[in-house]
Design an enzyme around this catalytic site. Structure first.
Site, PDB file in Angstrom:
ATOM      1  CB  SER A 124      -0.831  -0.468   0.705  1.00 23.42           C
ATOM      2  OG  SER A 124      -1.198   1.440   1.537  1.00 23.42           O
ATOM      3  CE1 TYR A 148      -3.703  -2.401   5.801  1.00 26.17           C
ATOM      4  CE2 TYR A 148      -3.166  -0.981   5.150  1.00 26.17           C
ATOM      5  CZ  TYR A 148      -3.564  -1.994   4.565  1.00 26.17           C
ATOM      6  OH  TYR A 148      -3.812  -2.150   3.050  1.00 26.17           O
ATOM      7  CE  LYS A 152      -1.280  -4.358   3.302  1.00 23.54           C
ATOM      8  NZ  LYS A 152      -1.244  -6.085   2.586  1.00 23.54           N
TER       9      LYS A 152
HETATM   10  P1  NAD Z   1     -11.254  -6.874   0.912  1.00 27.38           P
HETATM   11  O1  NAD Z   1     -11.765  -7.102   2.386  1.00 27.38           O
HETATM   12  O2  NAD Z   1     -12.030  -6.591   0.565  1.00 27.38           O
HETATM   13  O3  NAD Z   1     -10.607  -9.223   0.585  1.00 27.38           O
HETATM   14  C1  NAD Z   1      -9.331  -9.688   1.728  1.00 27.38           C
HETATM   15  C2  NAD Z   1      -9.857 -11.026   1.889  1.00 27.38           C
HETATM   16  O4  NAD Z   1      -8.727 -11.763   2.601  1.00 27.38           O
HETATM   17  C3  NAD Z   1     -11.087 -11.160   2.151  1.00 27.38           C
HETATM   18  O5  NAD Z   1     -12.230 -12.166   1.358  1.00 27.38           O
HETATM   19  C4  NAD Z   1     -11.133 -11.443   3.509  1.00 27.38           C
HETATM   20  O6  NAD Z   1     -12.055 -12.914   4.073  1.00 27.38           O
HETATM   21  C5  NAD Z   1      -9.721 -12.478   3.139  1.00 27.38           C
HETATM   22  N1  NAD Z   1      -8.847 -12.422   4.471  1.00 27.38           N
HETATM   23  C6  NAD Z   1      -8.529 -11.760   5.349  1.00 27.38           C
HETATM   24  N2  NAD Z   1      -7.546 -12.902   6.362  1.00 27.38           N
HETATM   25  C7  NAD Z   1      -7.609 -13.873   5.866  1.00 27.38           C
HETATM   26  C8  NAD Z   1      -6.757 -14.707   6.053  1.00 27.38           C
HETATM   27  N3  NAD Z   1      -5.818 -15.151   7.257  1.00 27.38           N
HETATM   28  N4  NAD Z   1      -6.807 -16.326   5.814  1.00 27.38           N
HETATM   29  C9  NAD Z   1      -7.700 -16.271   4.255  1.00 27.38           C
HETATM   30  N5  NAD Z   1      -8.116 -15.326   3.701  1.00 27.38           N
HETATM   31  C10 NAD Z   1      -8.504 -13.682   4.347  1.00 27.38           C
HETATM   32  O7  NAD Z   1      -9.584  -6.464   1.142  1.00 27.38           O
HETATM   33  P2  NAD Z   1      -9.192  -5.585  -0.415  1.00 27.38           P
HETATM   34  O8  NAD Z   1      -9.971  -4.635  -0.534  1.00 27.38           O
HETATM   35  O9  NAD Z   1      -9.331  -6.709  -1.941  1.00 27.38           O
HETATM   36  O10 NAD Z   1      -8.185  -5.984  -0.022  1.00 27.38           O
HETATM   37  C11 NAD Z   1      -6.745  -6.608  -0.311  1.00 27.38           C
HETATM   38  C12 NAD Z   1      -5.794  -6.694  -0.158  1.00 27.38           C
HETATM   39  O11 NAD Z   1      -4.550  -5.243  -0.486  1.00 27.38           O
HETATM   40  C13 NAD Z   1      -4.907  -5.876   1.431  1.00 27.38           C
HETATM   41  O12 NAD Z   1      -4.044  -7.232   1.960  1.00 27.38           O
HETATM   42  C14 NAD Z   1      -5.104  -4.872   1.456  1.00 27.38           C
HETATM   43  O13 NAD Z   1      -4.433  -5.067   2.504  1.00 27.38           O
HETATM   44  C15 NAD Z   1      -4.775  -4.583   0.238  1.00 27.38           C
HETATM   45  N6  NAD Z   1      -4.304  -3.031   0.109  1.00 27.38           N
HETATM   46  C16 NAD Z   1      -6.190  -2.683  -0.029  1.00 27.38           C
HETATM   47  C17 NAD Z   1      -6.208  -0.893  -0.453  1.00 27.38           C
HETATM   48  C18 NAD Z   1      -7.622  -0.520  -0.475  1.00 27.38           C
HETATM   49  O14 NAD Z   1      -7.755   0.615  -0.113  1.00 27.38           O
HETATM   50  N7  NAD Z   1      -8.521  -1.643  -0.010  1.00 27.38           N
HETATM   51  C19 NAD Z   1      -5.342  -0.181  -0.286  1.00 27.38           C
HETATM   52  C20 NAD Z   1      -4.340  -0.553  -0.750  1.00 27.38           C
HETATM   53  C21 NAD Z   1      -3.605  -1.899   0.265  1.00 27.38           C
END
Ligand code: NAD
Ligand code: UDP
Length: 338
Positions: A124, A148, A152
């Site tokens: 991120s 958080y 990362k």
């Molecule tokens: P999201 O919560 O929609 O998707 C994450 C998925 O991972 C979910 O379906 C959840 O059920 C699953 N999950 C969480 N912990 C788990 C575990 N221990 N075992 C198996 N499954 C697990 O989030 P997103 O927005 O799709 O984000 C995806 C990734 O991108 C994350 O790592 C997040 O930190 C990163 N990210 C997101 C953003 C944002 O703004 N959405 C920005 C930067 C980075």
């Protein structure tokens, strides 16, 4: 080649699976459904005609991971699974370090044991902390202001060490700016549980009548109109960035870091105006105090991804707002439970 997609039922993961299937790739999804619903897979199937193989389970469960790697011929892993709520991470840091850091350790251990040496990791722009200048390049200093972000950053550092010990591995760290928008069909989108933390889902829930008004966190930043500026990137562009990284990793072992952003910044009030235009709904808002930990402005220099991955964002702000509105108005309460 099959690609294991951890967190593939989530917001970014589901969009990435659709793009992968359309490009002829085979995603195998692993998700514990902590922050997502299985009905997402019905939508993926409806859009692509393919229902991806799905394993329900946790990345911290080593025996489960060993089973998945034994049953499927996995060539690469895209690792989305993680927790992402900044405020919750301040209240429950252990939960975040366990899920995001420990979970990645267990996953990489299982990959090494199964001889899978290609990993793409969801990082991120938060790892840049409060940048000294914008646009932000990949070689800018990193820091974290909350658990958080620290989770990362820790994973990025751990992956760097792992790569030094296993130089045959291809590890790609993708630093996302602000993912927004939805698949153009309106079938997939962002479905936050509870009160949204992020701007775009909050605005769209105001537009659809689920929330009364938006609180604009601060209008005294040194920006174009005093409100915070971010680099919003359409989730389908972001998804395509993963496909570009997958194609690139076939050519080079190494540790690669890329910004995935557009290179444009928009303020909170510019986003409100754009969303009002797309939806035809006047978005009520009130100016509120700054949110602790927020920075004035943050946007990417995306040149490295363009030159090395031949990837760049193509969706406009109008695409982002129109597609979000299509998803939100077609699915006012998100995905169905069953
Ligand atoms: P999201 O919560 O929609 O998707 C994450 C998925 O991972 C979910 O379906 C959840 O059920 C699953 N999950 C969480 N912990 C788990 C575990 N221990 N075992 C198996 N499954 C697990 O989030 P997103 O927005 O799709 O984000 C995806 C990734 O991108 C994350 O790592 C997040 O930190 C990163 N990210 C997101 C953003 C944002 O703004 N959405 C920005 C930067 C980075
Ligand atoms: N923001 C806001 N009201 C909200 C949510 C966010 O004014 O209800 C602002 C926030 O202060 C920031 C921008 O919108 O300037 C983007 O915030 P978001 O949480 O979506 O992303 P991040 O802060 O992680 O970049």
């Amino acid at each position: 080649m099959k690609v294991l997609v951890t967190g593939g039922v989530g917001y970014i993961g589901s969009h990435t699976c659709v793009q992968m299937i359309e490009a002829g790739m085979t995603p195998v999804i692993l998700d514990n459904l902590y922050n997502s619903k299985e009905t997402v897979l019905d939508r993926v199937e409806k859009l692509t005609g393919v229902r991806p193989v799905f394993y329900k389970g946790d990345i911290r469960d080593r025996a489960f991971l060993d089973q998945v790697f034994a049953e499927q011929d996995i060539g690469s892993v895209i690792h989305f699974a993680g927790l992402k709520a900044v405020g919750e991470s301040v209240e429950q840091p252990l939960k975040y370090y366990d899920n995001n850091v420990n979970g990645t350790l267990v996953l990489v251990e299982a990959m090494l044991a199964a001889d899978v040496n290609s990993l793409i990791f969801s990082s991120s722009a938060t790892v840049y902390g409060d940048p000294a200048s914008v646009p932000i390049r990949e070689d800018f200093p990193t820091s974290a202001t909350n658990p958080y972000g620290r989770s990362k950053l820790m994973v990025e550092e751990i992956l760097t060490d792992i790569h030094k010990a296993h130089p045959e591995m291809s590890i790609t760290i993708l630093r996302y700016f602000n993912p927004v928008g939805s698949h153009k069909s309106g079938e997939l989108g962002e479905d936050p549980q509870g009160i949204p933390n992020n701007l775009m889902p909050f605005i769209s829930q105001v537009a659809v009548g689920r929330r009364e008004y938006l609180s604009v966190f601060g209008n005294d930043y040194p920006t174009v109109d005093g409100t915070g500026v971010r680099d919003y990137i359409h989730v389908v562009d972001l998804a395509n960035g993963h496909l570009a990284a997958l194609n690139h990793r076939g050519k080079t072992a190494g540790l690669h870091i890329y910004n995935l952003g557009t290179g444009n910044g928009y303020s909170v009030l510019q986003m409100v105006k754009a969303f009002s235009k797309a939806s035809g709904v006047n978005i009520e808002y009130k100016i509120a105090p700054r949110r602790p930990g927020d920075i004035a402005e943050c946007w990417a220099d995306p040149a490295k991804a363009k030159s090395e991955l031949q990837w760049q964002a193509s969706h406009t702000l109008d695409d982002m707002t129109a597609d979000t509105w299509r998803w939100q108005s077609q699915n006012p309460t998100g995905y169905p439970s069953k």
